[in-house]
Write an enzyme that holds these catalytic residues in place. Structure first.
Site, PDB file in Angstrom:
ATOM      1  N   GLY A   1       6.155 -38.006  54.053  1.00 12.68           N
ATOM      2  CA  GLY A   1       4.848 -37.627  54.532  1.00 12.68           C
ATOM      3  C   GLY A   1       3.787 -38.156  53.634  1.00 12.68           C
ATOM      4  O   GLY A   1       2.916 -38.509  53.835  1.00 12.68           O
TER       5      GLY A   1
ATOM      6  N   ARG B   1      -3.934 -31.042  38.553  1.00 16.02           N
ATOM      7  CA  ARG B   1      -2.468 -31.909  38.657  1.00 16.02           C
ATOM      8  C   ARG B   1      -2.712 -32.887  37.674  1.00 16.02           C
ATOM      9  O   ARG B   1      -3.610 -33.383  37.209  1.00 16.02           O
ATOM     10  CB  ARG B   1      -2.514 -32.628  40.082  1.00 16.02           C
ATOM     11  CG  ARG B   1      -2.658 -31.352  41.057  1.00 16.02           C
ATOM     12  CD  ARG B   1      -2.610 -31.988  42.565  1.00 16.02           C
ATOM     13  NE  ARG B   1      -1.388 -32.693  42.990  1.00 16.02           N
ATOM     14  CZ  ARG B   1      -0.121 -31.866  43.388  1.00 16.02           C
ATOM     15  NH1 ARG B   1      -0.240 -30.643  43.701  1.00 16.02           N
ATOM     16  NH2 ARG B   1       0.878 -32.601  43.692  1.00 16.02           N
TER      17      ARG B   1
ATOM     18  N   HIS C   1     -33.421 -36.535  67.200  1.00 18.24           N
ATOM     19  CA  HIS C   1     -34.106 -35.220  66.985  1.00 18.24           C
ATOM     20  C   HIS C   1     -33.550 -34.259  67.917  1.00 18.24           C
ATOM     21  O   HIS C   1     -33.415 -34.504  69.109  1.00 18.24           O
ATOM     22  CB  HIS C   1     -35.431 -35.225  67.154  1.00 18.24           C
ATOM     23  CG  HIS C   1     -36.076 -34.010  66.841  1.00 18.24           C
ATOM     24  ND1 HIS C   1     -36.067 -33.428  65.687  1.00 18.24           N
ATOM     25  CD2 HIS C   1     -36.774 -33.166  67.566  1.00 18.24           C
ATOM     26  CE1 HIS C   1     -36.774 -32.350  65.573  1.00 18.24           C
ATOM     27  NE2 HIS C   1     -37.073 -32.104  67.090  1.00 18.24           N
TER      28      HIS C   1
HETATM   29  C1  FAD Z   1      -4.231 -28.730  48.340  1.00 16.40           C
HETATM   30  C2  FAD Z   1      -4.773 -30.068  48.211  1.00 16.40           C
HETATM   31  C3  FAD Z   1      -5.653 -30.554  49.220  1.00 16.40           C
HETATM   32  C4  FAD Z   1      -6.219 -31.680  48.924  1.00 16.40           C
HETATM   33  N1  FAD Z   1      -7.174 -32.185  49.832  1.00 16.40           N
HETATM   34  C5  FAD Z   1      -7.603 -33.466  49.839  1.00 16.40           C
HETATM   35  C6  FAD Z   1      -8.570 -33.656  50.708  1.00 16.40           C
HETATM   36  O1  FAD Z   1      -9.378 -32.966  51.621  1.00 16.40           O
HETATM   37  N2  FAD Z   1      -9.267 -35.284  50.564  1.00 16.40           N
HETATM   38  C7  FAD Z   1      -8.608 -35.913  49.981  1.00 16.40           C
HETATM   39  O2  FAD Z   1      -9.118 -37.133  49.871  1.00 16.40           O
HETATM   40  N3  FAD Z   1      -7.613 -35.538  49.008  1.00 16.40           N
HETATM   41  C8  FAD Z   1      -7.168 -34.341  49.012  1.00 16.40           C
HETATM   42  N4  FAD Z   1      -6.095 -34.136  48.128  1.00 16.40           N
HETATM   43  C9  FAD Z   1      -5.442 -35.122  47.227  1.00 16.40           C
HETATM   44  C10 FAD Z   1      -4.503 -35.966  48.202  1.00 16.40           C
HETATM   45  O3  FAD Z   1      -3.783 -35.221  48.742  1.00 16.40           O
HETATM   46  C11 FAD Z   1      -4.041 -37.057  47.013  1.00 16.40           C
HETATM   47  O4  FAD Z   1      -4.764 -37.966  46.539  1.00 16.40           O
HETATM   48  C12 FAD Z   1      -3.004 -38.219  47.913  1.00 16.40           C
HETATM   49  O5  FAD Z   1      -2.197 -37.616  48.715  1.00 16.40           O
HETATM   50  C13 FAD Z   1      -2.323 -39.103  46.856  1.00 16.40           C
HETATM   51  O6  FAD Z   1      -1.516 -39.962  47.547  1.00 16.40           O
HETATM   52  P1  FAD Z   1      -0.497 -40.969  46.682  1.00 16.40           P
HETATM   53  O7  FAD Z   1      -0.001 -41.687  47.572  1.00 16.40           O
HETATM   54  O8  FAD Z   1      -0.708 -41.130  45.445  1.00 16.40           O
HETATM   55  O9  FAD Z   1       0.830 -39.813  46.504  1.00 16.40           O
HETATM   56  P2  FAD Z   1       1.689 -38.810  47.498  1.00 16.40           P
HETATM   57  O10 FAD Z   1       1.022 -38.750  48.795  1.00 16.40           O
HETATM   58  O11 FAD Z   1       1.869 -37.783  46.581  1.00 16.40           O
HETATM   59  O12 FAD Z   1       2.925 -39.668  47.403  1.00 16.40           O
HETATM   60  C14 FAD Z   1       3.869 -40.126  46.495  1.00 16.40           C
HETATM   61  C15 FAD Z   1       5.323 -40.082  47.110  1.00 16.40           C
HETATM   62  O13 FAD Z   1       5.961 -40.636  45.899  1.00 16.40           O
HETATM   63  C16 FAD Z   1       7.389 -40.119  46.039  1.00 16.40           C
HETATM   64  N5  FAD Z   1       8.056 -40.151  44.664  1.00 16.40           N
HETATM   65  C17 FAD Z   1       7.582 -39.718  43.671  1.00 16.40           C
HETATM   66  N6  FAD Z   1       8.306 -39.825  42.626  1.00 16.40           N
HETATM   67  C18 FAD Z   1       9.305 -40.787  43.187  1.00 16.40           C
HETATM   68  C19 FAD Z   1      10.448 -41.387  42.539  1.00 16.40           C
HETATM   69  N7  FAD Z   1      10.569 -41.601  41.363  1.00 16.40           N
HETATM   70  N8  FAD Z   1      11.153 -42.308  43.177  1.00 16.40           N
HETATM   71  C20 FAD Z   1      11.088 -42.453  44.771  1.00 16.40           C
HETATM   72  N9  FAD Z   1       9.764 -41.896  45.250  1.00 16.40           N
HETATM   73  C21 FAD Z   1       9.094 -40.989  44.346  1.00 16.40           C
HETATM   74  C22 FAD Z   1       6.904 -38.892  46.389  1.00 16.40           C
HETATM   75  O14 FAD Z   1       8.429 -38.250  47.113  1.00 16.40           O
HETATM   76  C23 FAD Z   1       6.003 -38.738  47.364  1.00 16.40           C
HETATM   77  O15 FAD Z   1       6.301 -38.825  48.709  1.00 16.40           O
HETATM   78  C24 FAD Z   1      -5.539 -32.493  48.261  1.00 16.40           C
HETATM   79  C25 FAD Z   1      -4.563 -32.484  47.112  1.00 16.40           C
HETATM   80  C26 FAD Z   1      -4.190 -31.022  47.396  1.00 16.40           C
HETATM   81  C27 FAD Z   1      -3.036 -30.594  46.430  1.00 16.40           C
END
Ligand code: FAD
Length: 471
Positions: free
Chosen positions: A49, A278, A451
């Site tokens: 997810g 982070r 408005h």
């Molecule tokens: C408390 C909180 C609130 C937030 N609120 C907001 C908000 O309101 N609005 C907003 O824009 N952003 C928000 N963010 C930030 C946002 O959630 C992130 O920027 C975004 O989810 C990042 O997406 P991503 O695809 O980069 O990584 P992720 O969604 O973290 O996906 C990375 C995936 O890679 C997988 N993975 C990692 N390493 C490996 C590996 N070696 N091999 C296989 N799989 C691997 C993991 O299992 C994971 O599923 C928030 C973050 C937090 C912590």
């Protein structure tokens, strides 16, 4: 993985492999598969997810909305209501959030497993620029890769805190009971949102920020409004601090020691929330084996989202510095388009970078901030207007906040906007659209606004800027 995909090129198992099935990875995989590529998504998470759905945007916003509803109900006296004590059942608050998250996650899990790509449930590590080793023993080869492995909580730098014990946002979104008191370390978006959520469910919160201002990446006028609002709700907020250490005093008693205004101070609480940021989740990927360079852990990319290895792209939090979902999605799409493109390259463009903090009042910005314009030596005009002098927000008893526009002094083109106030995260999108179409302040001012709405507040700074440009 079921049946093994055979790439058109027999040297590779797949045309493209996407590592990570969160927001950035899913966007890349969807784009590649739609163009007919054979794609695998590798994700090692126990629950699929991604951060946004499971432990980020969605659970935090579900909880903040509950806090807002309680806050409004408690303050109904302003509008002639007699709400009395507005009680709550914290377990129910959490349960509703859990149900929402289960639904959102199931939807994403369905998308990942619907057959458009091969879903591989494993952790991957690069052996070379075309091969990954999975932790189940398999090796997979692909012509191209997109790395989208997200971020992890920064290691704790505070002496004694590991021994004292603390929670991160992951646990703060899952607590079964609101602690009586909470120390929040960090005054960024995540720290502020969770601090206000607990404060509004009767936890006594102390927020400690190292920088001089909360939300240090925003203009100070915006941060000051949030600081004043949090204090008005009873939160103790310290800025300009130096964290000295932490200790455990008993089963439900922890202490933080810090320097503030030349004095050593001590605060105690039942729990400590670590919200000091982070870092990119890149340490265990074997990036050096593939020739992928990093800078402070962030994968180095160009505007094409290409890394230092020609066939490997990256998207999302692992590239830093914007940990924002819509950026992760855009980056994933750009990476995928460039894998497919040949000559017509897509480029990531941060001109319309949006930032929202879902505090109350919300803080939202798009494009240039004043601070950033000054830092880059960009000439600008600015005009702002307060919510406490605007019809609709006066009806809503909004006491704090403002909207602000930044424009090019020569052409009047809108270069940035900020909104600190009710529904700021929604209102900012009017400026996003205006900027996307490179509208001038005069054009925004001349656009009809119904408005009385909150949205019409933008016409005031737009008119003022239009006049300044015309002079
Ligand atoms: C408390 C909180 C609130 C937030 N609120 C907001 C908000 O309101 N609005 C907003 O824009 N952003 C928000 N963010 C930030 C946002 O959630 C992130 O920027 C975004 O989810 C990042 O997406 P991503 O695809 O980069 O990584 P992720 O969604 O973290 O996906 C990375 C995936 O890679 C997988 N993975 C990692 N390493 C490996 C590996 N070696 N091999 C296989 N799989 C691997 C993991 O299992 C994971 O599923 C928030 C973050 C937090 C912590």
């Amino acid at each position: 993985m079921g049946k093994r995909n055979v790439s058109a090129d027999a040297r590779f198992d797949f045309d493209s492999i996407v590592i990570g099935g969160g927001s950035g990875g899913y966007a890349a995989a969807r784009t590649l598969a739609a163009a007919g590529q054979r794609v695998a998504v590798i994700d090692g998470a126990e629950t699929l997810g991604g951060l946004c759905i499971l432990r980020g945007c969605m659970p935090s916003k579900a909880l903040l909305y509950a806090a807002e509803v309680r806050h409004l109900a408690r303050h109904g006296v302003t509008w002639g209501l007699r709400p009395g004590k507005v009680g709550f059942d914290f377990a129910s608050v959490m349960r509703r959030k859990d149900e929402m998250i289960r639904n959102f996650a199931e939807y994403r899990q369905g998308q990942l497993a619907d057959g458009r790509f091969s879903l591989v449930r494993a952790h991957a590590q690069f052996l070379d620029a075309h091969t990954v080793q999975l932790n189940d023993g398999r090796k997979l080869r692909a012509r191209n890769f997109v790395i989208a492995t997200g971020s992890v909580v920064r290691p704790n730098p505070v002496p004694g805190l590991d021994a004292a014990g603390y929670i991160t946002s992951d646990e703060a979104l899952e607590l079964k009971r609101a602690p009586k008191s909470l120390i929040v370390l960090g005054g960024g978006a995540i720290g502020i949102e969770l601090a206000q959520f607990y404060q509004r469910f009767d936890t006594r919160v102390t927020l400690i920020q190292r920088s001089e201002h909360l939300l240090r990446e925003f203009d100070h006028d915006a941060a000051d409004v949030v600081t004043a609002s949090l204090r008005a709700e009873g939160m103790e907020v310290f800025t300009g601090t130096h964290l000295v250490g932490a200790e455990r005093l008993g089963p439900k008693r922890k202490r933080i020691v810090f320097q503030h205004g030349g004095k050593e101070r001590r605060v105690e609480a039942e729990e400590i929330l670590f919200a000091l940021g982070r870092i990119p989740n890149t340490a265990k990927l074997g990036l050096a084996n593939a020739g992928v360079a990093t800078e402070h852990g962030c994968i180095t990319t160009d505007a094409d989202m290409r890394t230092t290895a020609r066939n490997i792209f990256a998207a999302g939090d692992c590239t830093g510095p914007h940990e924002i979902v819509h950026i992760a999605i855009q980056q994933g799409e750009v990476a995928a388009k460039n894998i497919l493109a040949g000559r017509r390259r897509a480029k990531i463009d941060y001109r319309l970078l949006i930032n929202v903090v879902f505090s109350d009042p919300q803080v939202a910005t798009v494009g240039l901030t004043e601070h950033e314009a000054k830092r880059r030596g960009i000439k600008f005009l600015t005009a702002s207007y307060p919510f406490n002098d605007h019809g609709k927000s006066m009806i809503m008893d909004v006491q704090h906040g403002f909207v602000k526009l930044i424009a090019d002094p020569r052409t009047g083109e809108i270069l940035g906007g900020a909104c600190v106030g009710p529904h700021g995260g929604e209102l900012i999108h009017e400026v996003v659209v205006a900027m996307a179409k490179r509208m001038t302040a005069a054009e925004l001012a001349a656009t009809p606004h119904y408005h009385p709405t909150l949205a019409e507040i933008w016409t005031y700074p737009a008119e003022e800027l239009a006049e300044q440009v015309a002079r």
